[in-house]
Design a protein around this motif. Structure first.
Motif, PDB file in Angstrom:
ATOM      1  N   HIS A  50       0.829  -1.184   0.066  1.00 18.04           N
ATOM      2  CA  HIS A  50      -0.028  -0.200   0.048  1.00 18.04           C
ATOM      3  C   HIS A  50       0.893   1.167  -0.229  1.00 18.04           C
ATOM      4  O   HIS A  50       0.700   1.971  -0.877  1.00 18.04           O
ATOM      5  CB  HIS A  50      -0.937  -0.095   1.179  1.00 18.04           C
ATOM      6  CG  HIS A  50      -1.755   1.253   1.484  1.00 18.04           C
ATOM      7  ND1 HIS A  50      -2.595   1.707   0.417  1.00 18.04           N
ATOM      8  CD2 HIS A  50      -1.479   2.177   2.481  1.00 18.04           C
ATOM      9  CE1 HIS A  50      -3.097   2.782   1.314  1.00 18.04           C
ATOM     10  NE2 HIS A  50      -2.411   3.169   2.079  1.00 18.04           N
ATOM     11  N   LEU A  51       1.765   1.416   0.975  1.00 17.92           N
ATOM     12  CA  LEU A  51       2.664   2.434   1.128  1.00 17.92           C
ATOM     13  C   LEU A  51       3.622   2.733  -0.110  1.00 17.92           C
ATOM     14  O   LEU A  51       3.956   3.869  -0.580  1.00 17.92           O
ATOM     15  CB  LEU A  51       3.586   2.261   2.124  1.00 17.92           C
ATOM     16  CG  LEU A  51       2.679   2.379   3.502  1.00 17.92           C
ATOM     17  CD1 LEU A  51       3.745   1.956   4.782  1.00 17.92           C
ATOM     18  CD2 LEU A  51       2.174   3.829   3.791  1.00 17.92           C
ATOM     19  N   HIS A  52       3.906   1.488  -0.868  1.00 20.83           N
ATOM     20  CA  HIS A  52       4.573   1.693  -2.441  1.00 20.83           C
ATOM     21  C   HIS A  52       3.791   2.290  -3.388  1.00 20.83           C
ATOM     22  O   HIS A  52       4.241   3.196  -4.157  1.00 20.83           O
ATOM     23  CB  HIS A  52       4.945   0.284  -2.560  1.00 20.83           C
ATOM     24  CG  HIS A  52       5.952   0.209  -3.851  1.00 20.83           C
ATOM     25  ND1 HIS A  52       5.503   0.395  -5.099  1.00 20.83           N
ATOM     26  CD2 HIS A  52       7.282   0.226  -3.841  1.00 20.83           C
ATOM     27  CE1 HIS A  52       6.774   0.219  -6.047  1.00 20.83           C
ATOM     28  NE2 HIS A  52       7.681   0.401  -5.217  1.00 20.83           N
ATOM     29  N   ALA A  53       2.449   1.886  -3.230  1.00 19.39           N
ATOM     30  CA  ALA A  53       1.658   2.456  -4.325  1.00 19.39           C
ATOM     31  C   ALA A  53       1.339   3.950  -4.227  1.00 19.39           C
ATOM     32  O   ALA A  53       0.866   4.558  -5.029  1.00 19.39           O
ATOM     33  CB  ALA A  53       0.421   1.479  -4.224  1.00 19.39           C
ATOM     34  N   GLU A  54       1.314   4.125  -3.130  1.00 20.87           N
ATOM     35  CA  GLU A  54       0.728   5.752  -2.383  1.00 20.87           C
ATOM     36  C   GLU A  54       1.372   6.954  -3.458  1.00 20.87           C
ATOM     37  O   GLU A  54       0.474   7.656  -3.782  1.00 20.87           O
ATOM     38  CB  GLU A  54       1.084   5.907  -1.123  1.00 20.87           C
ATOM     39  CG  GLU A  54       0.000   5.354  -0.135  1.00 20.87           C
ATOM     40  CD  GLU A  54      -1.279   6.154  -0.367  1.00 20.87           C
ATOM     41  OE1 GLU A  54      -1.327   7.379   0.096  1.00 20.87           O
ATOM     42  OE2 GLU A  54      -2.178   5.521  -0.561  1.00 20.87           O
ATOM     43  N   PRO A  55       2.765   7.323  -3.730  1.00 18.09           N
ATOM     44  CA  PRO A  55       3.855   6.266  -3.292  1.00 18.09           C
ATOM     45  C   PRO A  55       4.511   6.901  -2.223  1.00 18.09           C
ATOM     46  O   PRO A  55       4.772   8.376  -2.183  1.00 18.09           O
ATOM     47  CB  PRO A  55       4.530   6.463  -4.527  1.00 18.09           C
ATOM     48  CG  PRO A  55       4.252   7.739  -4.845  1.00 18.09           C
ATOM     49  CD  PRO A  55       2.866   8.128  -4.633  1.00 18.09           C
ATOM     50  N   TYR A  56       4.999   6.416  -1.099  1.00 18.92           N
ATOM     51  CA  TYR A  56       6.301   6.759  -0.158  1.00 18.92           C
ATOM     52  C   TYR A  56       7.439   6.640  -0.693  1.00 18.92           C
ATOM     53  O   TYR A  56       7.519   5.464  -1.562  1.00 18.92           O
ATOM     54  CB  TYR A  56       5.755   5.872   1.121  1.00 18.92           C
ATOM     55  CG  TYR A  56       4.873   6.530   2.057  1.00 18.92           C
ATOM     56  CD1 TYR A  56       5.011   7.446   2.831  1.00 18.92           C
ATOM     57  CD2 TYR A  56       3.229   6.269   1.624  1.00 18.92           C
ATOM     58  CE1 TYR A  56       4.254   8.070   3.859  1.00 18.92           C
ATOM     59  CE2 TYR A  56       2.337   6.886   2.511  1.00 18.92           C
ATOM     60  CZ  TYR A  56       2.558   7.823   3.715  1.00 18.92           C
ATOM     61  OH  TYR A  56       1.825   8.281   4.258  1.00 18.92           O
TER      62      TYR A  56
END
Ligand SMILES: NC(=O)c1ccc[n+]([C@@H]2O[C@H](COP(=O)([O-])OP(=O)(O)OC[C@H]3O[C@@H](n4cnc5c(N)ncnc54)[C@H](OP(=O)(O)O)[C@@H]3O)[C@@H](O)[C@H]2O)c1
Length: 269
Positions: A50-56
């Motif tokens: 999820h955090l990769h997609a946000e992206p962070y």
């Protein structure tokens, strides 16, 4: 769009990382936003996706995920593999690159404080994740000897075996170090978090020796009291290490190393 970063852990609300990284960003004029994201043990894989997609753009990793997170990285640095733990993630297009800045932060803090490791007799108390992170950097400084003593006697034996390609770690128990003298004693146990101190046998610190605790705040107090009883001239907590490991992560993400001194001073005040 403002670049986003976060620390993940459980719990994470107590983390000083958002404050530290906000100070670094201000000081180096970087446009970034830093959050604290609570991630439960079972939710790690899902949260990372999820955090990769946000992206962070990058993450700091704290307890209890430091070991487990390596399994979700597409690459893990050599020093993180040696430490058996990851505390920093850098986003790539296809996943996360894992690193560990704890050992670097620890050594930078020792140097900032003027503690000499080369040629010194060094004792590390505790044989958990934090000890694994600092043994490589300590060995690289070429101490006269490096002993690891722990309540559970098997863990130092295992560490000595794991690090034998890097250097000699002397596995000890708290009973077996009776009568030894060390120039630098490093507390890497978590005993202080419950107001405790490992049960140690009598005097261990050589005259003029120094003591360093990876813990800070109230968790530092039991070791600090013991170090004073040992006659230590210099006693330090691990707040400087915390700021230095954060600065090393910031440099990985942003390519600029912040000045740690004002941030450490702000935390202390
Ligand atoms: N300043 C920083 O940036 C920084 C970074 C990382 C860690 N730390 C600190 O380093 C400390 C250790 O963290 P960790 O991740 O290594 O924890 P860990 O993996 O859980 O290991 C804990 C260690 O403490 C020992 N211990 C716990 N309670 C004890 C007691 N009452 N008496 C004697 N030994 C005891 C354990 O011995 P057994 O094996 O016998 O159970 C083990 O060796 C924590 O205080 C943490 O906050 C600070």
């Amino acid at each position: 769009m403002t670049d986003r970063y976060a620390v993940i852990g459980y719990p994470v609300s107590h983390s000083k990382s958002p404050f530290i990284h906000a100070q670094f960003a201000k000081q180096t004029r970087q446009d970034l936003h830093y959050d604290a994201v609570e991630v439960e043990v079972d939710a790690l894989a899902e949260a990372l996706a999820h955090l990769h997609a946000e992206p962070y753009r990058g993450l700091n990793v704290t307890l209890p995920h430091k070991v487990e997170v390596a399994k979700h990285c597409e690459q893990v640095s050599a020093r993180a593999q040696l430490a058996g733990a990851v505390n920093t993630l850098l986003r790539t297009d296809s996943g996360w690159r894992g690193d560990n800045t704890d050992g670097e932060g620890f050594l930078r803090d020792l140097k900032r404080l003027g503690y000499a490791v080369r040629g010194a007799r060094v004792l590390v108390l505790g044989a958990g994740g934090a000890t694994r992170g600092i043994l490589g950097p300590l060995l690289a400084e070429q101490p006269a000897l490096l002993a690891v003593s722990n309540r559970n006697p098997w863990k130092p034996e295992a560490l000595a075996e794991q690090f034998k390609a890097v250097g000699t770690v002397l596995p000890r128990t708290h009973l077996a170090i009776k009568g030894d003298r060390y120039d630098l004693i490093i507390n890497a146990t978590s005993a202080g978090h419950t107001g405790q101190m490992p049960r140690l046998p009598g005097p261990l610190l050589a005259q003029g020796g120094a003591c360093y605790d990876l813990s800070y705040g109230s968790a530092f107090e039991p070791f600090a009291a013991w170090a004073r009883e040992q006659g230590a001239q210099r006693i330090s907590d691990g707040l400087g290490m915390l700021v230095e490991q954060a600065a090393a992560a910031f440099e990985i993400w942003r390519g600029v190393r912040p000045d740690t001194a004002p941030v450490l001073a702000a935390l202390r005040s």
